[in-house]
Enzyme design. Structure first.
Site, PDB file in Angstrom:
ATOM      1  N   SER A  79       0.838  -1.191   0.000  1.00 33.05           N
ATOM      2  CA  SER A  79       0.000   0.000   0.000  1.00 33.05           C
ATOM      3  C   SER A  79       0.881   1.250   0.000  1.00 33.05           C
ATOM      4  O   SER A  79       1.769   1.364  -0.830  1.00 33.05           O
ATOM      5  CB  SER A  79      -0.965  -0.034   1.184  1.00 33.05           C
ATOM      6  OG  SER A  79      -2.017   0.888   1.025  1.00 33.05           O
TER       7      SER A  79
ATOM      8  N   ASP B 277     -10.331  -3.705  -5.466  1.00 24.84           N
ATOM      9  CA  ASP B 277      -9.916  -2.734  -4.450  1.00 24.84           C
ATOM     10  C   ASP B 277     -10.923  -1.590  -4.331  1.00 24.84           C
ATOM     11  O   ASP B 277     -11.182  -0.874  -5.299  1.00 24.84           O
ATOM     12  CB  ASP B 277      -8.539  -2.174  -4.816  1.00 24.84           C
ATOM     13  CG  ASP B 277      -7.845  -1.483  -3.658  1.00 24.84           C
ATOM     14  OD1 ASP B 277      -8.534  -1.073  -2.712  1.00 24.84           O
ATOM     15  OD2 ASP B 277      -6.606  -1.370  -3.708  1.00 24.84           O
TER      16      ASP B 277
ATOM     17  N   HIS C  88      -8.269  -4.878  -1.374  1.00 26.88           N
ATOM     18  CA  HIS C  88      -6.984  -4.252  -1.050  1.00 26.88           C
ATOM     19  C   HIS C  88      -6.212  -5.044   0.007  1.00 26.88           C
ATOM     20  O   HIS C  88      -6.718  -5.309   1.097  1.00 26.88           O
ATOM     21  CB  HIS C  88      -7.235  -2.829  -0.536  1.00 26.88           C
ATOM     22  CG  HIS C  88      -5.999  -2.017  -0.346  1.00 26.88           C
ATOM     23  ND1 HIS C  88      -5.258  -1.528  -1.403  1.00 26.88           N
ATOM     24  CD2 HIS C  88      -5.368  -1.599   0.777  1.00 26.88           C
ATOM     25  CE1 HIS C  88      -4.238  -0.831  -0.942  1.00 26.88           C
ATOM     26  NE2 HIS C  88      -4.272  -0.869   0.382  1.00 26.88           N
TER      27      HIS C  88
END
Length: 343
Positions: A117, A235, A290
């Site tokens: 991330s 996501d 995600h």
């Protein structure tokens, strides 16, 4: 077994100490196992079990791997807080010092880097701003290379996250927010580009989007052997998800402009076009939400990008990194919002 590495999930420490030779063997047919550096994402910290499992898997996939977990505090709680609050420019400078001072990393001919991330764009910032020790391969999962246009909602009772949200309400383009709130420093709304270019403390700089370009950013990033970007197909946490592949998304129409059709690529502000033309830029996707990753996906990635490297290949990369740079980094090429004392 499915291992969930969520944005606010368990992610942990673990120092795998395996010696790495400081010099390359004279036989060019010999190989070297490079150390691996990992930078976790928003809401995570180095003391939780998830990241330790990832480190163990990396060492199992490629025996002899020394894994270094980046931390911005001595405790897990402090490290997690630093993912929400802090000046990203200063945090990257701290990591530059941290990695250069770590004996195994600094004595290795190069290192590999894995970013989860927001840790992905921060590692790219490390490469552009110092790259010492130099990165051989960079892999990012769900990273916001072209920024985010929405801020994620906080879970009930998460006071650190709620505090960040309260700070956001004071205005994302204020100097105070841009020097204290981490996600605001990679916020990029295509409908507010003028404000973004004027006030962004981090992303506008490392993406070389301002008129004055930092040529050293391009030189350093172009020395990568491989830069692999992974997007999560489902996501909804990092918005837009296509930012993971450096794409631009029209917020109103939803139209996606891939990297290759954007000025950042066509004019090669960062060396991405050069990497792509030489087969060193990989665009990939994985199923799921995600940071939902399976052991199978991670192990396959570790073997593909973090395996043993031919010494002859390392020598060529090291030679490319010996060219002098012309603009030593001292904050940013365009803007440095200083953190205000007392916060």
């Amino acid at each position: 077994m499915l291992r969930f590495i969520t944005v606010l999930a368990a992610i942990a420490t673990g120092a795998l100490s395996v010696a790495v030779s400081p010099a390359l063997a004279p036989d060019i047919d010999q190989t070297t196992q490079l150390p691996l550096v990992i930078w976790h994402g928003l809401g995570d910290d180095f003391e939780r079990d998830g990241l330790q499992e990832v480190a163990d898997l990396a060492a199992s996939a490629n025996p002899g791997t020394h894994v270094h977990l980046i931390r911005l505090a001595d405790t897990g709680g402090g490290d997690r807080q630093a993912t929400f609050f802090g000046n990203v420019t200063e945090q990257i400078a701290t990591v530059c010092q941290q990695l250069a001072a770590e004996p195994i990393l600094s004595s290795a001919p190069a290192i590999n880097a894995l970013g989860f991330s927001q840790g992905g764009q921060f590692l790219r910032g490390y490469i552009e701003r110092c790259n010492n020790p130099p990165v051989h391969n960079l892999v990012t999962f769900g990273s916001q290379h072209n920024g985010i246009s929405e801020f994620q909602s906080c879970k009930t009772g998460d006071w650190i996250c709620n505090g960040a949200e309260a700070l956001l309400r004071s205005g994302q383009w204020t100097d105070f927010v841009q020097s204290h709130l981490v996600p605001a420093q990679y916020f990029r709304d295509p409908n507010e580009l003028d404000d973004y270019l004027e006030h962004s403390n981090f992303l506008a700089d490392i993406n070389n989007e301002r008129v004055l370009k930092n040529t050293d950013y391009k030189k350093r990033l172009a020395t990568l052997n491989k830069f692999a970007m992974f997007m999560f197909d489902n996501d909804t946490i990092a918005v837009p998800k296509e930012s993971a592949l450096f794409a631009e998304v029209n917020i109103t129409s939803g139209t996606v402009t891939p990297l290759q059709e954007r000025p950042i690529y066509k004019e090669d502000w960062l060396g991405l076009k050069q990497l792509d033309g030489q087969g060193r830029l990989d665009f990939k996707s994985v199923p799921g939400q995600h940071m939902h990753l399976t052991d199978k996906i991670l192990e396959r990635t570790f073997k593909e990008y973090f395996g043993r490297v031919q010494n002859s290949q390392l020598r060529l990369q090291m030679e490319s990194q010996q060219e002098p740079v012309t603009q030593p980094f001292s904050g940013s090429s365009g803007l440095l919002v200083q953190a205000q004392p007392g916060f």
